[in-house]
Motif scaffolding. Structure first.
Motif, short mmCIF file in Angstrom:
data_model
loop_
_atom_site.label_atom_id
_atom_site.label_comp_id
_atom_site.label_asym_id
_atom_site.label_seq_id
_atom_site.Cartn_x
_atom_site.Cartn_y
_atom_site.Cartn_z
N MET A 1 -14.34 -1.82 -1.80
CA MET A 1 -13.07 -1.49 -2.57
C MET A 1 -11.81 -1.92 -2.19
N ASP A 2 -10.82 -2.11 -2.58
CA ASP A 2 -9.51 -2.54 -2.06
C ASP A 2 -8.64 -1.51 -1.59
N ILE A 3 -8.12 -1.46 -0.25
CA ILE A 3 -7.70 -0.29 0.16
C ILE A 3 -6.09 -0.30 -0.41
N SER A 4 -5.57 -1.36 -0.75
CA SER A 4 -4.39 -1.23 -1.51
C SER A 4 -4.41 -0.36 -2.83
N ALA A 5 -5.58 -0.44 -3.64
CA ALA A 5 -5.57 0.18 -4.72
C ALA A 5 -5.57 1.91 -4.38
N VAL A 6 -6.25 2.09 -3.44
CA VAL A 6 -6.30 3.46 -2.80
C VAL A 6 -5.03 3.90 -2.48
N VAL A 7 -4.44 2.89 -1.68
CA VAL A 7 -2.98 3.44 -1.28
C VAL A 7 -1.92 3.57 -2.42
N GLU A 8 -2.13 2.68 -3.19
CA GLU A 8 -1.27 2.68 -4.61
C GLU A 8 -1.54 4.01 -5.67
N GLY A 9 -2.88 4.51 -5.54
CA GLY A 9 -3.16 5.58 -6.45
C GLY A 9 -2.73 6.93 -5.66
N ILE A 10 -2.82 6.97 -4.38
CA ILE A 10 -2.51 8.27 -3.71
C ILE A 10 -0.74 8.26 -3.67
N ASN A 11 -0.20 6.95 -3.42
CA ASN A 11 1.31 6.97 -3.69
C ASN A 11 1.87 7.49 -4.93
N ALA A 12 1.24 7.16 -6.13
CA ALA A 12 1.63 7.49 -7.42
C ALA A 12 1.77 9.16 -7.59
N LYS A 13 0.53 9.63 -6.76
CA LYS A 13 0.48 11.15 -6.72
C LYS A 13 1.50 11.85 -6.03
N ALA A 14 1.53 11.34 -4.61
CA ALA A 14 2.47 11.69 -3.54
C ALA A 14 3.99 11.64 -3.82
N ALA A 15 4.23 10.81 -4.64
CA ALA A 15 5.82 10.72 -5.10
C ALA A 15 6.25 11.93 -5.92
#
Length: 98
Positions: A1-15
């Motif tokens: 799994m690509d960690i950047s996809a996890v970061v992007e997904g969490i970042n979308a919710k965290a915003a």
């Protein structure tokens, strides 16, 4: 799994989520995601910085948690998810991935 996809997904919710008021690290073993919620917004990065709470989980089990296929309480009780530090911060993770 690509960690950047996890970061992007969490970042979308965290915003849109309120700041955590502390720091949280999700440790996937080889890779980590760090959430700094001490400021006005949650800042999500793929870094191995110190945190008030560290959640250790495999990427496979993390994805099951996000999809609702794994009960968070059972995951902790069976050792699939390990939490070190402030349990209150760990409880706030749901607002960033749910």
């Amino acid at each position: 799994m690509d960690i950047s996809a996890v970061v992007e997904g969490i970042n979308a919710k965290a915003a849109s989520a309120p700041p955590l008021g502390s720091t949280l690290k999700i440790d996937f073993g080889e890779q980590q995601v760090h959430v700094d919620g001490t400021g006005d917004t949650n800042v999500v990065t793929a870094s191995d910085a110190e945190a008030d709470c560290v959640i250790s989980v495999t990427t496979e089990n993390f994805m099951k948690l996000v999809k609702g296929e794994l009960n968070p309480m059972m995951a902790v009780m069976t050792g699939k998810v390990k939490i070190k530090g402030d349990m209150g911060v760990a409880m706030k993770l749901q607002s960033l991935v749910g």
